[in-house]
Every structure is written in C-alpha cells, then in structure tokens.
Design an enzyme around this catalytic site. Structure first.
Site, mmCIF file in Angstrom:
data_model
loop_
_atom_site.group_PDB
_atom_site.id
_atom_site.type_symbol
_atom_site.label_atom_id
_atom_site.label_comp_id
_atom_site.label_asym_id
_atom_site.label_seq_id
_atom_site.Cartn_x
_atom_site.Cartn_y
_atom_site.Cartn_z
ATOM 1 N N LEU A 211 5.284 1.250 11.117
ATOM 2 C CA LEU A 211 4.535 0.768 9.956
ATOM 3 C C LEU A 211 4.126 -0.678 10.198
ATOM 4 O O LEU A 211 4.988 -1.543 10.365
ATOM 5 C CB LEU A 211 5.511 0.828 8.760
ATOM 6 N N HIS A 212 2.835 -0.944 10.258
ATOM 7 C CA HIS A 212 2.427 -2.342 10.433
ATOM 8 C C HIS A 212 1.026 -2.669 9.932
ATOM 9 O O HIS A 212 0.617 -3.814 9.963
ATOM 10 C CB HIS A 212 2.505 -2.719 11.926
ATOM 11 N N ARG A 213 0.253 -1.665 9.497
ATOM 12 C CA ARG A 213 -1.142 -1.936 9.088
ATOM 13 C C ARG A 213 -1.175 -2.825 7.852
ATOM 14 O O ARG A 213 -0.407 -2.627 6.911
ATOM 15 C CB ARG A 213 -1.875 -0.642 8.721
ATOM 16 N N ASP A 287 1.481 4.510 10.477
ATOM 17 C CA ASP A 287 0.141 4.037 10.127
ATOM 18 C C ASP A 287 -0.553 3.476 11.368
ATOM 19 O O ASP A 287 -1.573 2.808 11.276
ATOM 20 C CB ASP A 287 0.180 3.012 8.983
#
Ligand code: UDP
Length: 365
Positions: A211-213, A287
């Site tokens: 998860l990093h967007r 993501d």
C-alpha cells in the site's frame, strides 16, 4: 552510441535492470545512468542495484523528500546540465514518476530524442500525479514503447502519434512489458534460492499486501477503511505487509500505528524475496501497478485497492478485482472465488521487451 538512462524510484530499478542487461550485451552502446535519488533508502534503492546487477549510477543527484514542484524542478535543472555534458543519442525514461517527467522535459528541450518505456498507460484519472506525468512524457517523447495493445489504443484515442514540422513523427511500438521480462528471467533463481521458511510462512497460507499510492495514503478515511479490512482478513490468514516508507511516515504522523495491530509487518523487501512472497501468497491485495501484473504472472488472484487500473487486461482475464478502499467490497472480493476467464491470452508480450527496445534504439540512432 550513448544512452542516458534516468532512474529514481523502486519500480524503475526493476524495469531498467532488464534493459540495462540488453544494452550491456551490445558493445557499441554506452549506457550512462542518472539516479535522481527519489527513492534513496538502502532497502528501496541500493539492494535493487546489487541484486539485479544494475550498473552503478554515473550521476547521483540525491533529490528526495520534496513536494512535487520542488522535486521535479531540481531534477530538471540537474538533468539538463548532465544532458549537456553527456550529449547522449537517446534519453531513456521509465514509467510515470517525477524523475520520468524531469528527464523527458530536460532532454526534449535540448532536442535530444526521448524514449519512453511504459508509454500509453492511462488510469484516466488526472488526480493521480502519475497520470499527469505519463500524459506529458508521452507527448514529448520520440518513441513510445508500449507494454500492451491497450496502451497503443489509448495513445491512438488521444490523437497520437504527433508530427511536428521540425521533428520526425513519433513512433509507437508495442514491445511488451519489461517487468514480464524480469519475472521470466528471475523466476527460477527465486524458486531455487529464496525459501518461504525465511519468514515462517506456509505455501498459500498467507495474504500479501502492499500500500503506497497517494490516493490511499493521503486520505485517512480510505486508509482506515483498508486497514479495517486487512485486520479482518488477518483473523483468517496472516496478512504480510512490507510497509512502504511513505505509508509508515503517514501512519506515524496520523498517530494511527494501531491500525497495523496484528498484521505481519516487514520492511520493504528486495525484489527476489518479493517475488517469492508473491508466488506463494493465497491472494495479493495491493494498490501497486507492478504488483497487479506480477500477481497475474505468478497466477495469484489479486484484489486492487484502487478505483481504477492501468492494467485492464488483468481484470478482463479474471485475475484481478478492482475494489477501491471500501471495507465490505475488499472483504467480499477477498472471499469471492476467482473466475479466470481467459488463460490463453499473452497481453504482456513474449519476454523480449528489453531486447526489442535496445534494438530499436540502436537501429534508429
Ligand atoms: N517490490 C519489492 N519489494 C517490496 C515491494 C515491492 O521488490 O517490498 C517490487 C514489486 O515486486 C514490483 C515493484 O516493486 O516489482 C512495484 O513497485 P511499487 O509498488 O513501488 O510501484 P508501482 O508498480 O506501483 O509503480
């Protein structure tokens, strides 16, 4: 012939590794590498250069931790100087980061042809910084190396290829996906050298998440809802989460580290280790752009924590469900059995994208 390669972020190291190898195999080509510094931590950068045998950067700019404008601006200034000194035949840029935009802009203004790897990808969501970068870089590139037929079609719909009176018409080529090349190249090495026992995990006995967007990390409501779903899944199967530094920083700033309670946290892992974790996961929740494809390459079902995807083939083939950040939707996609509608398509090429890119640049110097 000289190629100036611009890199800066983790996915670009992986993409460039395959192309750098193909370039090195042609003794008539010199590759000069610029590392902008966008990702700089040892586990987000150095480890990829070592593990994937990427040549050491010739220029390291150390530009990181800035807002988009300042970061892109400083990169632009620094790359312009390097292009003037190096005078390359091509500037090669990858993907959709600020490093991609700065590299392409600096080169195009100095009339050095730009080659864009991963051209034509679109989320059709201009709220994403990546989408802005893609559209602009495609417009000023001389050759657009598309990873899929969808990417080629996206460009045609937007009126590409453009012809300017004082420049050759843009060239659009579907060469396949360089990340598919990487998967094929390293798959056996991963199987032989990296063991799941390293993390005390069982085959298909865990879920892998990244998860990093910005659309998730910059929106506490979305982030909280996703972590609610992850903790719920974690009651059934361990959720393994190599935590991106950006997500970690934001959680700390929000005072929300408790959202991670019970999850199996890891620091960002090197590429080969990540492939092993992906191969043996029961489901991948992510993501990330690259991970959606890799899930398909490894034939693992994927649940995408975004509202749209650039990699639509993974969805049409039945390997990927796009669910956004809603807790119930995530849980229902996770529990819903996958129907893999088409197993015969090969939308990401033949594993020779890097070779085709290098050949084109050499033959059109
Ligand atoms: N990756 C990795 N270690 C990690 C997380 C991801 O090696 O801890 C790899 C992953 O296998 C894929 C690439 O990084 O090859 C995806 O990069 P990322 O998700 O950062 O960017 P995106 O693809 O979304 O642009």
């Amino acid at each position: 012939m000289k190629i100036l390669t611009i890199l800066g972020a983790r996915p670009q190291f992986i993409k460039a590794a395959t192309v750098s190898r193909a370039i090195a195999a042609n003794q008539n080509i010199t590759e000069v590498i610029v590392h902008t510094g966008q990702h700089f931590d040892a586990n987000m950068s150095d480890v990829f250069f070592e593990q994937l045998d990427i040549p050491k950067p010739n220029h390291s700019l150390g530009i990181a931790n800035l807002n988009h404008g300042a970061m892109t601006g400083r990169m632009l200034e620094a790359i312009e100087l390097i292009v003037e000194i190096e005078r390359p035949d091509w500037v090669l840029v990858y993907g959709d980061t600020n490093s991609t935009l700065a590299g392409a802009l600096a080169a195009a203004k100095l009339h050095v042809p730009v080659a864009h790897v991963e051209a034509g990808l679109r989320s059709h969501n201009l709220a994403m910084p990546e989408e802005i970068n893609r559209v602009l870089v495609d417009r000023i590139s001389s050759v657009l190396f598309c990873p899929t037929e969808t990417a080629v079609e996206n460009l045609h719909v937007e009126g590409f290829p453009f012809t300017e009176s004082k420049r050759k018409a843009q060239k659009i080529l579907n060469v396949g996906d360089v990340m598919y090349d990487a998967t094929l190249y390293y798959r056996e090495k991963v199987r032989e050298n990296i063991l799941l026992t390293e993390w005390g995990l069982d085959e298909k006995g865990y879920v892998l998440c990244t998860l990093h967007r910005a659309e998730n990390t910059d929106n506490p409501l979305r982030l909280e809802s996703i972590f609610d779903a992850l903790r719920e899944i974690n009651r059934d199967l361990p959720v393994v989460l190599p935590l991106h530094p950006r997500t970690k920083n934001l959680l700390e700033r929000l005072g929300a580290m408790r959202w991670l309670d019970g999850l199996r946290l890891l620091s960002p892992v090197p590429y080969l280790e990540m492939q092993r974790l992906e191969m043996d996961a029961k489901v991948i929740l992510t993501d990330s752009g690259g991970m959606q494809k890799e899930a398909y390459f490894h034939q693992v079902p994927c649940v995408t924590l975004r509202d749209e995807t650039e990699w639509v083939e993974t969805v049409t083939m039945g390997w990927n469900q796009i669910v956004g950040s809603n807790r119930e939707k995530i849980l229902s996609a996770f529990h819903r059995p996958q129907t893999h509608v088409n197993q015969t398509l090969q939308p990401y090429g033949a594993g020779d994208a890097a070779l085709r890119i290098t050949d084109y640049l050499w033959n059109n110097r």
